[in-house]
Scaffold this motif. Structure first.
Motif, PDB file in Angstrom:
ATOM      1  N   SER A   1     -43.269   8.282 -57.214  1.00 42.64           N
ATOM      2  CA  SER A   1     -44.252   8.501 -55.802  1.00 42.64           C
ATOM      3  C   SER A   1     -44.005   9.062 -54.776  1.00 42.64           C
ATOM      4  N   VAL A   2     -42.371  10.373 -56.006  1.00 39.88           N
ATOM      5  CA  VAL A   2     -42.216  11.419 -54.554  1.00 39.88           C
ATOM      6  C   VAL A   2     -43.271  12.386 -54.834  1.00 39.88           C
ATOM      7  N   LEU A   3     -44.047  12.427 -56.076  1.00 39.16           N
ATOM      8  CA  LEU A   3     -44.402  14.042 -56.345  1.00 39.16           C
ATOM      9  C   LEU A   3     -46.072  13.780 -56.392  1.00 39.16           C
ATOM     10  N   THR A   4     -46.695  12.185 -55.716  1.00 41.42           N
ATOM     11  CA  THR A   4     -47.527  11.483 -55.276  1.00 41.42           C
ATOM     12  C   THR A   4     -48.062  11.754 -53.497  1.00 41.42           C
ATOM     13  N   THR A   5     -47.197  11.418 -52.769  1.00 48.00           N
ATOM     14  CA  THR A   5     -46.931  11.223 -51.798  1.00 48.00           C
ATOM     15  C   THR A   5     -46.709  13.096 -51.297  1.00 48.00           C
ATOM     16  N   PRO A   6     -47.608  13.024 -50.234  1.00 49.81           N
ATOM     17  CA  PRO A   6     -47.360  14.525 -49.111  1.00 49.81           C
ATOM     18  C   PRO A   6     -46.557  14.734 -48.645  1.00 49.81           C
TER      19      PRO A   6
END
Length: 142
Positions: free
Chosen positions: A137-142
């Motif tokens: 989630s953190v890596l794919t959320t800008p």
């Protein structure tokens, strides 16, 4: 007529491989650090471990990381200080904070971590699925 896998039609050259995402895990509990690293490596991430806050900051400064996962309660430099210093150096750094708590429990520490800029906050013990969902989630959320 055979097709060439991973070949963009306009160049005829193989498509570049996706870069492996690098994660720095900071935790003074070496077994916890190792367990998290194993889970993340098995999911395809590159992981660097640090066993205290100062070591974590040094490793962060000497490499490029997509994500930092830090414990909040550590003897030499607490996670809140680490988050604060990382944010000063790179306001876009993605951070996940984790804590088993202290006298006041994990909730208060995790609230402060979120206020300081952690994108996700996890209470220990952390389940494998919980960790991987939070990281993704953190890596794919800008």
């Amino acid at each position: 007529m055979a097709e060439i896998a991973n070949t963009p039609p306009e160049t005829g050259e193989p498509a570049p491989k996706a870069a492996v995402q690098r994660i720095l895990v900071i935790d003074d509990d070496k077994l916890m650090c190792l367990a998290l690293a194993r889970i993340l490596v098995s999911a395809g991430y590159e992981v660097v471990q640090a066993y205290n806050g100062e070591e974590g900051l040094q490793k962060y400064r000497s490499g490029k990381f997509d994500l930092v996962i830090t414990d909040l309660i550590m003897p030499d430099k607490e996670g809140i200080q680490i988050i604060r210093e990382l944010r000063k150096e790179d306001s876009a750094i993605r951070i996940i904070a984790m804590s088993a708590g202290g006298r006041g429990g994990a909730t208060d520490y995790l609230k402060w971590a979120r206020l300081m800029g952690a994108k996700q906050c996890l209470s220990k013990p952390i389940r494998r699925e919980e960790l991987l969902v939070a990281v993704s989630s953190v890596l794919t959320t800008p």
